[in-house]
Enzyme design. Structure first.
Site, PDB file in Angstrom:
ATOM      1  N   LEU A 149       0.832  -1.198   0.000  1.00 33.07           N
ATOM      2  CA  LEU A 149       0.000   0.000   0.000  1.00 33.07           C
ATOM      3  C   LEU A 149       0.868   1.250   0.000  1.00 33.07           C
ATOM      4  O   LEU A 149       2.002   1.248   0.472  1.00 33.07           O
ATOM      5  CB  LEU A 149      -0.997   0.012   1.157  1.00 33.07           C
ATOM      6  CG  LEU A 149      -0.480  -0.046   2.591  1.00 33.07           C
ATOM      7  CD1 LEU A 149      -0.222   1.359   3.117  1.00 33.07           C
ATOM      8  CD2 LEU A 149      -1.474  -0.745   3.490  1.00 33.07           C
ATOM      9  N   GLY A 150       0.332   2.281  -0.584  1.00 36.30           N
ATOM     10  CA  GLY A 150       0.969   3.589  -0.607  1.00 36.30           C
ATOM     11  C   GLY A 150      -0.114   4.630  -0.739  1.00 36.30           C
ATOM     12  O   GLY A 150      -1.064   4.464  -1.512  1.00 36.30           O
ATOM     13  N   CYS A 179       9.196  -2.083  -2.404  1.00 40.00           N
ATOM     14  CA  CYS A 179       8.907  -1.170  -1.299  1.00 40.00           C
ATOM     15  C   CYS A 179      10.162  -0.816  -0.503  1.00 40.00           C
ATOM     16  O   CYS A 179      10.085  -0.468   0.678  1.00 40.00           O
ATOM     17  CB  CYS A 179       7.821  -1.740  -0.387  1.00 40.00           C
ATOM     18  SG  CYS A 179       6.291  -2.118  -1.267  1.00 40.00           S
TER      19      CYS A 179
END
Length: 213
Positions: A149-150, A179
């Site tokens: 997620l970002g 990541c």
């Protein structure tokens, strides 16, 4: 509280959807309905706002797109569920850390429904699976990442979101430090006994997100 609408975008180029997310967020009013955008991207590496170039090991012919989300570099491609979370978190009464936890919990709950045990980490956002994996040197215990997620927050509203690996070609992840995590291997739902149908996983994950958000 406003309900969350789901927008199905199909397969779309990353850059065009990125522009649409920014425009949607910039035009929001206090009455704007929250939305989840479901999309599948052609192969692309996306670099976070503070992404370090050394985590791009060998992108080759896969394009690299700079974005303003948090985090380092990741990969999107066919066979991966991507959901962008366009939510007014100020209106909902929680902050960015709570939003991250809610997104991770939704992925964990979805995976649990397939008999896959996953967990979050305090030092690196996302969802991870521990187990015994064979990388060609015999079975060894370890941890692999399955969900990423970002996010970006603007005027109390989020955009960007999460990705969950379902049934994709994982090889491009070897061209980056996913990541920003050194030596991190990736895994996916289909390889762990879950469904290989992205539509099925999408439906279950969106149901979980509606519960958690």
């Amino acid at each position: 509280m406003n309900t969350i609408a789901v927008r199905e975008l199909g397969r779309r180029d990353y850059s065009s959807v990125y522009d649409e997310m920014r425009a949607f967020t910039a035009a929001r009013t206090p009455e704007t309905r929250d939305e989840l955008w479901r999309v599948e991207h052609p192969p692309v590496f996306t670099q976070g706002q503070a992404g370090k170039p050394e985590h791009l090991l060998n992108p080759g012919d896969i394009p690299v797109v700079q974005s303003n989300r948090g985090g380092q570099v990741t990969y999107h491609g066919p066979g991966q569920v991507v959901i962008y979370v366009l939510v007014d978190i100020a209106r909902r009464g929680y902050g960015i850390r709570s939003l991250v936890t809610r997104l991770e919990d939704a992925m964990i709950a979805t995976l649990a429904s397939y008999g896959i045990t996953a967990a979050a980490r305090t030092d690196a956002p996302g969802v991870y699976v521990s187990g015994v994996f064979d990388d060609g040197l015999g079975p060894r215990p370890g941890s692999r990442k399955i969900g990423s997620l970002g996010l970006r927050i603007s005027r109390g509203c989020s955009y960007h979101g999460l990705s969950l690996n379902v049934a994709m070609d994982l090889a491009p992840f070897s061209r980056i430090n996913p990541c920003g995590l050194l030596d991190m291997r990736m895994t996916q739902v289909a390889d762990l006994g879950g469904p290989a149908d992205c539509s099925c996983v999408e439906t279950d994950l969106i149901a979980a997100l509606r519960t958690k958000l």
